[in-house]
Write a protein that holds these residues in place. Structure first.
Motif, short mmCIF file in Angstrom:
data_model
loop_
_atom_site.label_atom_id
_atom_site.label_comp_id
_atom_site.label_asym_id
_atom_site.label_seq_id
_atom_site.Cartn_x
_atom_site.Cartn_y
_atom_site.Cartn_z
N ALA A 1 2.61 3.93 -3.52
CA ALA A 1 2.06 4.48 -4.09
C ALA A 1 2.68 6.30 -3.91
CB ALA A 1 0.55 4.78 -3.63
N LEU A 2 3.62 6.02 -2.50
CA LEU A 2 4.12 6.84 -2.04
C LEU A 2 5.48 6.74 -2.45
CD1 LEU A 2 3.10 7.59 1.88
CD2 LEU A 2 2.82 9.76 0.09
N ALA B 1 0.47 10.32 5.29
CA ALA B 1 0.29 10.69 4.16
C ALA B 1 0.36 9.38 2.98
CB ALA B 1 2.19 10.78 3.52
N ILE B 2 -0.07 8.62 3.18
CA ILE B 2 -0.46 7.22 2.30
C ILE B 2 -1.80 7.84 1.45
CG2 ILE B 2 -2.26 5.94 4.40
CD1 ILE B 2 0.40 4.63 1.12
N LYS C 1 1.24 -1.25 -0.71
CA LYS C 1 0.04 0.19 0.06
C LYS C 1 0.33 1.07 0.09
CE LYS C 1 -0.49 0.07 5.08
NZ LYS C 1 -1.68 0.53 6.69
N TYR C 2 1.93 0.88 0.45
CA TYR C 2 2.56 2.34 0.25
C TYR C 2 4.03 2.38 -0.65
CZ TYR C 2 2.57 2.64 5.27
OH TYR C 2 1.49 3.10 6.62
N LYS D 1 4.76 8.76 6.89
CA LYS D 1 4.48 8.09 6.17
C LYS D 1 2.64 7.39 5.72
CE LYS D 1 6.11 4.33 3.35
NZ LYS D 1 6.68 3.12 3.18
N LYS D 2 2.34 7.16 7.49
CA LYS D 2 1.08 6.89 7.41
C LYS D 2 -0.18 7.65 7.20
CE LYS D 2 2.06 3.02 10.93
NZ LYS D 2 2.15 3.14 12.45
N TRP E 1 11.28 8.71 2.86
CA TRP E 1 10.75 6.15 3.52
C TRP E 1 10.96 5.83 2.90
CZ3 TRP E 1 5.45 10.66 2.36
CH2 TRP E 1 5.64 11.46 3.83
#
Lengths: 149, 149
Positions: free
Chosen positions: A7-8, B111-112, A4-5, B108-109, B50
DNA sequence: TAAAATTAAATTGTATGCAATTTGTTTTCG
DNA sequence: CGAAAACAAATTGCATACAATTTAATTTTA
């Protein structure tokens, strides 16, 4: 995507190559613009002036996606260089009219070689350049719509 | 084109929609980034953090197309916010290592959700987005080549 | 028509962005 | 080895960018 990360990740963004590309293009212009002593922002401003001869700050800002906070000092510099003059409109004194001078018109002749030189730097085929142009304008339209409602 | 000066019209440039598009995209990010108190530049920096957890300023700059003049104050701000720490490398004190903190990882959580929200703002089809991505990277490669010789 | 609302620039403040220089460290090489 | 070259950050100076506020002029409207 694997998790899921993902995308970042920078490489999965569309914004980042756009941002990077824009800066790199401006960087590639620099040597050519140095020759005529203009910054990139001054150059695109002069391009509008060469087309329109006279325009107020608000319309210029809409054309360039810039506001008066950026344009006011920039136009003062272009006036100092003698390429434009700044005068309040007689009919509506809220408007500041920016007008191309003869010296500004002369500069156009020196600038004529720049688009060609830059085209040589961006290694896209004719079709690719056209497609890029189309896609960028589509994104810009979406941005306009989002801005106006 | 009708006359030799048409090349100097703003609408005939590829650089300008690129420049405008980049700025408009950053503008569209703003409300989402305000929610997590990051500027756009801080956001792309955190995206690299990240991914990599630890990196020196030079490598970070190559990744983001930014130099130490921009990154030094920006990284100091991110350190003040507690998202990274800055320490000289033990093995080579010329290098400054930027390291993600637990608080940075926590961010990061939050920003997801941003990439998804942004994808909704840019109204391109999957294929168009991919083609835009490809073309931008092609221009970036050309810029890289031109830079390195 | 006079106050209120709107509009256009200018100003202020903060954050880039980059060229050029400086500072401190490390590597190269005579 | 030790000076010169190379390297990485930081600093300095200048030019954007843009949000928010202010100022001045014009239009709306009660």
């Amino acid at each position: 995507m694997q998790n899921k990360y993902d995308a970042l990740k920078l490489d999965n963004q569309i914004c980042f190559p756009l941002y990077a590309c824009s800066k790199e293009i401006v960087r590639m212009y620099k040597p050519f613009l140095d020759d005529i002593d203009l910054t990139y922002t001054q150059y695109i401003t002069m391009m509008v002036m060469w087309e329109t001869e006279e325009i107020n700050v608000k319309s210029l800002g809409e054309r360039l996606y810039l506001d008066s906070g950026t344009l006011t000092p920039l136009l003062k510099k272009l006036e100092t260089k003698g390429y434009v003059v700044r005068n309040r409109s007689k009919t509506d004194e809220r408007n500041l009219l920016v007008t191309l001078t003869d010296k500004g018109r002369e500069l156009k002749k020196k600038a004529i070689c720049i688009p060609e030189k830059m085209a040589g730097c961006v290694h896209l085929t004719r079709d690719e350049a056209f497609e890029l142009y189309r896609l960028l304008h589509k994104v810009l339209s979406a941005a306009e719509d989002e801005k106006n409602g």
